[in-house]
Write a protein that holds these residues in place. Structure first.
Motif, PDB file in Angstrom:
ATOM      1  N   HIS A   1     -44.447  11.599 -80.685  1.00  0.00           N
ATOM      2  CA  HIS A   1     -43.818  12.856 -80.303  1.00  0.00           C
ATOM      3  C   HIS A   1     -44.557  13.998 -80.997  1.00  0.00           C
ATOM      4  O   HIS A   1     -44.967  13.857 -82.152  1.00  0.00           O
ATOM      5  CB  HIS A   1     -42.342  12.860 -80.708  1.00  0.00           C
ATOM      6  CG  HIS A   1     -41.609  11.664 -80.198  1.00  0.00           C
ATOM      7  ND1 HIS A   1     -41.215  11.527 -78.886  1.00  0.00           N
ATOM      8  CD2 HIS A   1     -41.221  10.529 -80.827  1.00  0.00           C
ATOM      9  CE1 HIS A   1     -40.608  10.368 -78.733  1.00  0.00           C
ATOM     10  NE2 HIS A   1     -40.604   9.736 -79.890  1.00  0.00           N
TER      11      HIS A   1
ATOM     12  N   GLU B   1     -40.367  23.988 -70.873  1.00  0.00           N
ATOM     13  CA  GLU B   1     -40.534  25.161 -71.730  1.00  0.00           C
ATOM     14  C   GLU B   1     -42.000  25.282 -72.154  1.00  0.00           C
ATOM     15  O   GLU B   1     -42.770  24.338 -72.030  1.00  0.00           O
ATOM     16  CB  GLU B   1     -39.640  25.069 -72.971  1.00  0.00           C
ATOM     17  CG  GLU B   1     -38.162  25.097 -72.657  1.00  0.00           C
ATOM     18  CD  GLU B   1     -37.669  26.469 -72.224  1.00  0.00           C
ATOM     19  OE1 GLU B   1     -38.407  27.462 -72.356  1.00  0.00           O
ATOM     20  OE2 GLU B   1     -36.534  26.533 -71.742  1.00  0.00           O
TER      21      GLU B   1
ATOM     22  N   PHE C   1     -35.623  26.219 -79.907  1.00  0.00           N
ATOM     23  CA  PHE C   1     -36.071  24.873 -79.536  1.00  0.00           C
ATOM     24  C   PHE C   1     -35.670  23.902 -80.656  1.00  0.00           C
ATOM     25  O   PHE C   1     -35.563  24.301 -81.822  1.00  0.00           O
ATOM     26  CB  PHE C   1     -37.580  24.837 -79.336  1.00  0.00           C
ATOM     27  CG  PHE C   1     -38.087  25.568 -78.109  1.00  0.00           C
ATOM     28  CD1 PHE C   1     -37.236  26.154 -77.184  1.00  0.00           C
ATOM     29  CD2 PHE C   1     -39.446  25.671 -77.873  1.00  0.00           C
ATOM     30  CE1 PHE C   1     -37.715  26.816 -76.071  1.00  0.00           C
ATOM     31  CE2 PHE C   1     -39.945  26.329 -76.765  1.00  0.00           C
ATOM     32  CZ  PHE C   1     -39.072  26.900 -75.854  1.00  0.00           C
ATOM     33  N   PRO C   2     -35.468  22.627 -80.335  1.00  0.00           N
ATOM     34  CA  PRO C   2     -35.019  21.658 -81.357  1.00  0.00           C
ATOM     35  C   PRO C   2     -35.980  21.574 -82.545  1.00  0.00           C
ATOM     36  O   PRO C   2     -37.172  21.362 -82.381  1.00  0.00           O
ATOM     37  CB  PRO C   2     -34.999  20.332 -80.595  1.00  0.00           C
ATOM     38  CG  PRO C   2     -34.954  20.692 -79.155  1.00  0.00           C
ATOM     39  CD  PRO C   2     -35.632  22.009 -79.017  1.00  0.00           C
TER      40      PRO C   2
ATOM     41  N   HIS D   1     -40.923  22.492 -84.294  1.00  0.00           N
ATOM     42  CA  HIS D   1     -39.986  22.353 -83.185  1.00  0.00           C
ATOM     43  C   HIS D   1     -40.603  21.507 -82.078  1.00  0.00           C
ATOM     44  O   HIS D   1     -41.794  21.611 -81.800  1.00  0.00           O
ATOM     45  CB  HIS D   1     -39.653  23.733 -82.584  1.00  0.00           C
ATOM     46  CG  HIS D   1     -39.022  24.670 -83.536  1.00  0.00           C
ATOM     47  ND1 HIS D   1     -37.668  24.901 -83.566  1.00  0.00           N
ATOM     48  CD2 HIS D   1     -39.552  25.467 -84.509  1.00  0.00           C
ATOM     49  CE1 HIS D   1     -37.389  25.793 -84.508  1.00  0.00           C
ATOM     50  NE2 HIS D   1     -38.515  26.144 -85.091  1.00  0.00           N
ATOM     51  N   ARG D   2     -39.756  20.697 -81.440  1.00  0.00           N
ATOM     52  CA  ARG D   2     -40.161  20.004 -80.211  1.00  0.00           C
ATOM     53  C   ARG D   2     -40.060  21.002 -79.068  1.00  0.00           C
ATOM     54  O   ARG D   2     -39.254  21.926 -79.110  1.00  0.00           O
ATOM     55  CB  ARG D   2     -39.231  18.824 -79.919  1.00  0.00           C
ATOM     56  CG  ARG D   2     -39.206  17.731 -80.970  1.00  0.00           C
ATOM     57  CD  ARG D   2     -40.166  16.582 -80.779  1.00  0.00           C
ATOM     58  NE  ARG D   2     -40.296  16.070 -79.452  1.00  0.00           N
ATOM     59  CZ  ARG D   2     -39.622  15.028 -78.956  1.00  0.00           C
ATOM     60  NH1 ARG D   2     -38.749  14.403 -79.695  1.00  0.00           N
ATOM     61  NH2 ARG D   2     -39.840  14.616 -77.735  1.00  0.00           N
ATOM     62  N   ILE D   3     -40.853  20.815 -78.043  1.00  0.00           N
ATOM     63  CA  ILE D   3     -40.845  21.696 -76.888  1.00  0.00           C
ATOM     64  C   ILE D   3     -40.056  21.003 -75.777  1.00  0.00           C
ATOM     65  O   ILE D   3     -40.488  19.968 -75.269  1.00  0.00           O
ATOM     66  CB  ILE D   3     -42.281  22.006 -76.393  1.00  0.00           C
ATOM     67  CG1 ILE D   3     -43.174  22.455 -77.550  1.00  0.00           C
ATOM     68  CG2 ILE D   3     -42.248  23.032 -75.261  1.00  0.00           C
ATOM     69  CD1 ILE D   3     -42.696  23.665 -78.292  1.00  0.00           C
ATOM     70  N   PRO D   4     -38.889  21.533 -75.400  1.00  0.00           N
ATOM     71  CA  PRO D   4     -38.112  20.904 -74.327  1.00  0.00           C
ATOM     72  C   PRO D   4     -38.897  20.905 -73.009  1.00  0.00           C
ATOM     73  O   PRO D   4     -39.721  21.786 -72.759  1.00  0.00           O
ATOM     74  CB  PRO D   4     -36.867  21.794 -74.215  1.00  0.00           C
ATOM     75  CG  PRO D   4     -36.791  22.520 -75.528  1.00  0.00           C
ATOM     76  CD  PRO D   4     -38.216  22.686 -75.981  1.00  0.00           C
ATOM     77  N   ASP D   5     -38.644  19.903 -72.180  1.00  0.00           N
ATOM     78  CA  ASP D   5     -39.296  19.831 -70.872  1.00  0.00           C
ATOM     79  C   ASP D   5     -39.118  21.138 -70.127  1.00  0.00           C
ATOM     80  O   ASP D   5     -38.032  21.722 -70.118  1.00  0.00           O
ATOM     81  CB  ASP D   5     -38.712  18.680 -70.045  1.00  0.00           C
ATOM     82  CG  ASP D   5     -39.120  17.316 -70.583  1.00  0.00           C
ATOM     83  OD1 ASP D   5     -40.098  17.252 -71.355  1.00  0.00           O
ATOM     84  OD2 ASP D   5     -38.462  16.318 -70.236  1.00  0.00           O
TER      85      ASP D   5
END
Length: 183
Positions: free
Chosen positions: A72, A94, A110-111, A88-92
């Motif tokens: 990830h 985005e 973002f998470p 931060h992870r990038i949401p689908d």
């Protein structure tokens, strides 16, 4: 590099060298991606990466290869001056956006995640795995806080004989170049 140079002078020289290397190695991203298996990763780990600025060693294809292997990817965001980076992870669906200092980064909502390993940009490195950064101290503060392995991403030609190291400078665990992992 000559120890008589200031860090500012070293940064300018290193930027010029990196720019020349970027022009001379147009296939760098593909060559770097071929080194993905050299990274010390276990399945499912979160890799803190970065979006390359012009002439920076670009990890984009390497990140694609890591995702294909089940890892990830998280990207840094400058939350405040003189603070560590937040990842931060990038949401689908985005995208990264221009943030502080014109760097592409995730939105604050973002998470947020804690990476298991960091891929770090640099201007120059030496055999002791010292890194010359851009001077903001964001990665040094982040490495101190997270205490996770950190791998510099660089053109092999960015290696210099030695760099000055100050007490706040953090040593990298390795450097990944188009030629392989230096650890």
């Amino acid at each position: 590099m000559d120890a008589a140079f200031t860090k500012s002078e070293l940064r300018q020289q290193s930027r010029e060298r990196r720019k020349a290397l970027a022009a001379a190695l147009p296939d760098f991203a593909r060559l770097l991606a071929a080194q993905a298996d050299a990274l010390p990763l276990k399945p499912g780990m979160i890799v803190g990466a970065y979006h390359a600025l012009p002439d920076e060693a670009d990890p984009a294809l390497l990140l694609e290869a890591l995702v294909e292997r089940g890892h990830h990817i998280a990207f840094p965001r400058v939350a405040a001056k003189n603070q560590p980076l937040e990842f931060h992870r990038i949401p689908d669906g985005e995208m990264l956006r221009a943030g502080a200092y014109g760097i592409q980064e995730p939105a604050a909502h973002f998470p947020r995640v804690l990476p298991d390993l960091l891929l770090v940009p640099l201007l120059a490195f030496d055999a002791r795995r010292h890194r010359l950064g851009t001077g903001g101290g964001f990665y040094d503060r982040t490495l101190e806080l997270l205490n996770v392995p950190a791998i510099g991403i660089a053109y092999a030609g960015q290696q210099v004989s030695s760099l000055p190291a100050e007490p706040h400078d953090r040593t990298l665990d390795g450097i990944l170049t188009e030629r392989g992992l230096i650890s």
